[in-house]
Design a protein around this motif. Structure first.
Motif, PDB file in Angstrom:
ATOM      1  N   GLN A  80       0.798  -1.228   0.000  1.00 51.47           N
ATOM      2  CA  GLN A  80       0.000   0.000   0.000  1.00 51.47           C
ATOM      3  C   GLN A  80       0.832   1.281   0.000  1.00 51.47           C
ATOM      4  O   GLN A  80       0.409   2.296  -0.530  1.00 51.47           O
ATOM      5  CB  GLN A  80      -0.927   0.036   1.228  1.00 51.47           C
ATOM      6  N   ASN A  81       1.993   1.243   0.631  1.00 50.70           N
ATOM      7  CA  ASN A  81       2.799   2.455   0.761  1.00 50.70           C
ATOM      8  C   ASN A  81       4.286   2.086   0.697  1.00 50.70           C
ATOM      9  O   ASN A  81       4.979   2.127   1.708  1.00 50.70           O
ATOM     10  CB  ASN A  81       2.457   3.165   2.076  1.00 50.70           C
ATOM     11  N   PRO A  82       4.782   1.730  -0.485  1.00 51.58           N
ATOM     12  CA  PRO A  82       6.172   1.301  -0.602  1.00 51.58           C
ATOM     13  C   PRO A  82       7.180   2.344  -0.141  1.00 51.58           C
ATOM     14  O   PRO A  82       8.248   2.005   0.361  1.00 51.58           O
ATOM     15  CB  PRO A  82       6.360   0.991  -2.086  1.00 51.58           C
ATOM     16  N   LEU A  84       6.920   4.308   2.415  1.00 42.09           N
ATOM     17  CA  LEU A  84       7.037   4.155   3.864  1.00 42.09           C
ATOM     18  C   LEU A  84       7.881   2.935   4.198  1.00 42.09           C
ATOM     19  O   LEU A  84       8.767   3.000   5.057  1.00 42.09           O
ATOM     20  CB  LEU A  84       5.656   4.045   4.516  1.00 42.09           C
ATOM     21  N   ALA A  85       7.638   1.825   3.502  1.00 39.53           N
ATOM     22  CA  ALA A  85       8.427   0.613   3.730  1.00 39.53           C
ATOM     23  C   ALA A  85       9.913   0.889   3.474  1.00 39.53           C
ATOM     24  O   ALA A  85      10.767   0.431   4.237  1.00 39.53           O
ATOM     25  CB  ALA A  85       7.927  -0.518   2.837  1.00 39.53           C
ATOM     26  N   GLU A  86      10.215   1.669   2.429  1.00 31.72           N
ATOM     27  CA  GLU A  86      11.607   1.990   2.105  1.00 31.72           C
ATOM     28  C   GLU A  86      12.264   2.881   3.155  1.00 31.72           C
ATOM     29  O   GLU A  86      13.482   2.880   3.295  1.00 31.72           O
ATOM     30  CB  GLU A  86      11.688   2.659   0.732  1.00 31.72           C
ATOM     31  N   MET A  87      11.459   3.655   3.892  1.00 31.58           N
ATOM     32  CA  MET A  87      12.033   4.496   4.949  1.00 31.58           C
ATOM     33  C   MET A  87      12.247   3.700   6.233  1.00 31.58           C
ATOM     34  O   MET A  87      13.166   3.989   6.990  1.00 31.58           O
ATOM     35  CB  MET A  87      11.128   5.704   5.216  1.00 31.58           C
ATOM     36  N   ILE A  88      11.437   2.693   6.471  1.00 30.29           N
ATOM     37  CA  ILE A  88      11.560   1.899   7.693  1.00 30.29           C
ATOM     38  C   ILE A  88      12.665   0.858   7.578  1.00 30.29           C
ATOM     39  O   ILE A  88      13.456   0.660   8.512  1.00 30.29           O
ATOM     40  CB  ILE A  88      10.209   1.208   8.027  1.00 30.29           C
ATOM     41  N   GLU A  89      12.744   0.179   6.441  1.00 29.10           N
ATOM     42  CA  GLU A  89      13.668  -0.951   6.282  1.00 29.10           C
ATOM     43  C   GLU A  89      15.107  -0.655   6.679  1.00 29.10           C
ATOM     44  O   GLU A  89      15.722  -1.451   7.388  1.00 29.10           O
ATOM     45  CB  GLU A  89      13.616  -1.475   4.838  1.00 29.10           C
ATOM     46  N   PRO A  90      15.690   0.475   6.282  1.00 25.52           N
ATOM     47  CA  PRO A  90      17.091   0.702   6.640  1.00 25.52           C
ATOM     48  C   PRO A  90      17.343   0.804   8.141  1.00 25.52           C
ATOM     49  O   PRO A  90      18.460   0.624   8.588  1.00 25.52           O
ATOM     50  CB  PRO A  90      17.433   2.041   5.963  1.00 25.52           C
ATOM     51  N   MET A  91      16.305   1.087   8.905  1.00 26.63           N
ATOM     52  CA  MET A  91      16.488   1.250  10.350  1.00 26.63           C
ATOM     53  C   MET A  91      16.236  -0.035  11.133  1.00 26.63           C
ATOM     54  O   MET A  91      16.347  -0.042  12.353  1.00 26.63           O
ATOM     55  CB  MET A  91      15.572   2.367  10.858  1.00 26.63           C
TER      56      MET A  91
END
Length: 176
Positions: A80-82, A84-91
């Motif tokens: 639904q919101n890739p 957002l997923a790309e901002m969370i994954e690195p952390m």
């Protein structure tokens, strides 16, 4: 409001032992190339070490997701919101990606050594020992040489700075 996370490069190689032999006839030999197959499979399935970062929780608060499970939020956001997923994954933790395999360039020699290189990115505050321990656990029972190839910077922007506060104050004006 995001928190900048720049992972640190912690690339490594894995080299199984072996003996070379002529390609014609190949005959029985202890080739290293087939030994890379289980290494590649295990590294590809591996989840890197994780770390609970205060910056990740500050980010979750800023997007109204305080208390959410960050990994689940990332997985749920993939469709639904890739972004957002790309901002969370690195952390979330370290990432490992097999990126290259090398062996002999000679057409008439089955190489005695074959090497797999992996790009590995770790969070600020993580170290090479954590990665080596995780990789060795994933490769338990296999014979191989392990070597780090490079190690570069890595930073995390703290939310407790005047710049962060200024961005936080200004952001609602341009992004309600």
């Amino acid at each position: 409001l995001g928190v900048a996370c720049q992972k640190q490069c912690c690339a490594f190689s894995v080299t199984p032992p072996g003996r070379s032999c002529p390609a014609s006839p190949p005959g029985p030999s202890d080739h290293s190339r087939p030994k890379l197959i289980p290494v590649l499979e295990r590294i590809s399935r591996m989840t890197g070490p994780t770390r609970d970062l205060p910056e990740l929780h500050a980010f979750l608060r800023s997007i109204g997701a305080e208390g959410a499970d960050p990994r689940r939020l990332m997985e749920d956001s993939l469709a639904q919101n890739p972004a957002l997923a790309e901002m969370i994954e690195p952390m979330l933790g370290a990432t490992l990606a097999p990126t290259g395999v090398s062996a002999s360039t000679r057409i008439n020699v089955i190489p005695g050594r074959a090497q797999m290189r992996c790009d590995c990115r770790i969070l600020p505050g993580m170290n090479q020992a954590e990665i080596e321990t995780a990789v060795r656990a994933a490769l338990a029972g296999l014979e191989y040489e392990f070597e780090f190839l490079e190690r570069d910077g890595g930073t995390m922007s703290s939310p407790g700075t005047p710049l962060f506060a200024a961005i936080e104050d200004f952001l609602p004006e341009i992004e309600p």
